[in-house]
Enzyme design. Structure first.
Site, PDB file in Angstrom:
ATOM      1  N   HIS A 239      -3.922  -7.230  -0.250  1.00 34.64           N
ATOM      2  CA  HIS A 239      -2.964  -6.400   0.502  1.00 34.64           C
ATOM      3  C   HIS A 239      -3.563  -5.931   1.847  1.00 34.64           C
ATOM      4  O   HIS A 239      -3.016  -6.197   2.909  1.00 34.64           O
ATOM      5  CB  HIS A 239      -2.576  -5.166  -0.321  1.00 34.64           C
ATOM      6  CG  HIS A 239      -1.970  -5.466  -1.653  1.00 34.64           C
ATOM      7  ND1 HIS A 239      -0.684  -5.962  -1.817  1.00 34.64           N
ATOM      8  CD2 HIS A 239      -2.478  -5.323  -2.904  1.00 34.64           C
ATOM      9  CE1 HIS A 239      -0.429  -6.109  -3.104  1.00 34.64           C
ATOM     10  NE2 HIS A 239      -1.487  -5.739  -3.792  1.00 34.64           N
TER      11      HIS A 239
HETATM   12  O1  RIB Z   1      -0.063  -1.306  -2.838  1.00 34.72           O
HETATM   13  C1  RIB Z   1      -1.301  -1.779  -2.388  1.00 34.72           C
HETATM   14  C2  RIB Z   1      -2.015  -0.741  -1.602  1.00 34.72           C
HETATM   15  O2  RIB Z   1      -2.304   0.376  -2.418  1.00 34.72           O
HETATM   16  C3  RIB Z   1      -3.381  -1.220  -1.074  1.00 34.72           C
HETATM   17  O3  RIB Z   1      -3.671  -0.540   0.116  1.00 34.72           O
HETATM   18  C4  RIB Z   1      -4.325  -0.780  -2.143  1.00 34.72           C
HETATM   19  O4  RIB Z   1      -5.647  -0.559  -1.647  1.00 34.72           O
HETATM   20  C5  RIB Z   1      -3.714   0.516  -2.548  1.00 34.72           C
HETATM   21  O5  RIB Z   1      -4.154   1.510  -1.638  1.00 34.72           O
END
Ligand code: RIB
Ligand code: CA
Length: 309
Positions: A239
């Site tokens: 992500h």
């Molecule tokens: O949904 C994914 C996000 O939430 C990413 O930034 C992960 O590190 C968590 O913070």
């Protein structure tokens, strides 16, 4: 090369760690500071984890502490996914955890924005509490930030509730303040980050590059990879690295301008990024929502950047 000033605001966090490893190898990013926020785990972990990851990366960047909890509502974590310590229990021998400086994240964001004279880019890959506090404290900040690239939200679904993605759900009021700030927001949400996955084989291929950093990349991902596979996913979604790569190489991605608001009052929908992407009814355009990626090219770039260690 037009190198530009950046602050990375994060809640390390396994994928935040990978994002930082990649950021070091992107020369266009002149990273002025890393600001830690409570998110995946509490600030008591995300702040030291930032130092641990910089130690692994062999990268000297100042780290500042920010918010311990959301502006409104109860603090949540994703410790069940990232581990109680936020890094899947990974030991980082030799890391020196400097005491948190007096200056707090939101003050540093403002000071660096003033110094950069409107050129500062924020890459925010955790809950947006630090950025929102900076906006609340410094009314002229929107004029001083060039753009904000966030990992957060999703036009179609959530991962923490069916409606909401974690970073937004953790502090919806902060997120709405950012989206309505007037600063151009580039939303790298689940629509695209779930496509930015690495298969187990691809994770191993990075580890096989052999450097300390490549092995850390492979090892720190193992728990989240196993969890992802247990859900029937083809691999582990990177992500936060997707947001960093989007900031520097948007040509790997696709998306479109949209109007985005964050639902803060909904009982079931709290934390949802409501976009007008798929609606006749349109909001005022305040964001660019990234929805597509050339995954093969994304994985190739991740490997290339990790091979530079
Ligand atoms: O949904 C994914 C996000 O939430 C990413 O930034 C992960 O590190 C968590 O913070
Ligand atoms: Ca994160």
């Amino acid at each position: 090369m037009n190198r530009y000033p950046v602050i990375i605001d994060c809640d390390p966090g396994v994928d935040d760690a990978i994002a930082i490893l990649l950021a070091k190898q992107l020369p266009m990013l002149d990273v002025k500071a890393i600001t830690a926020v409570a998110g995946n785990v509490g600030l008591e972990h995300t702040y030291p984890n930032s130092h641990k990851i910089l130690h692994v990366a062999e990268w000297d960047v100042p780290v500042y502490a920010g918010a311990e909890k959301p502006i409104v509502g109860e603090k949540i974590t994703a410790a069940s996914i990232h581990g109680a310590d936020g890094l899947g229990g990974m030991d980082v021998p030799g890391a020196v955890i400097k005491p948190a400086p007096e200056a707090l994240a939101w003050d540093v964001i403002y000071e660096e924005a003033k110094k950069a004279e409107g050129e500062l880019v924020l890459i925010a890959v955790g809950p947006l509490t630090n950025v929102a506090v900076a906006l609340a404290k410094y009314s002229e900040l929107p004029k001083l930030i060039k753009r904000i690239v966030i990992m957060g939200g999703g036009a179609t679904y959530g991962n923490t509730t069916p409606a909401a993605e974690f970073n937004i759900f953790a502090d919806p009021e902060a997120a709405e303040m950012v989206f309505q700030s007037g600063i151009p927001v580039y939303m790298v949400g689940l629509d695209v980050t779930m496509q930015c996955f690495l298969t187990p084989e691809e994770v191993e291929e990075v580890g096989a590059l052999g450097s300390k950093q490549a092995k850390f990349f492979r090892d720190v991902l193992q728990n989240v990879l196993a969890f992802s596979l247990s859900l029937g996913l083809p691999g582990v979604a990177l992500h936060d690295p997707a947001a960093v790569l989007y900031a520097v190489e948007p040509e790997l991605f696709s998306g479109e301008e949209a109007g985005v608001h964050v639902e803060c009052k909904g009982k079931i929908t709290r934390g949802k990024t409501v976009t007008d992407l798929y609606s006749d009814a349109q909001f005022e355009k305040n964001a660019y929502v990234v929805t597509g990626v050339d995954r093969t090219a994304f994985v190739k770039r991740v490997k290339e950047l990790m091979a530079q260690y």
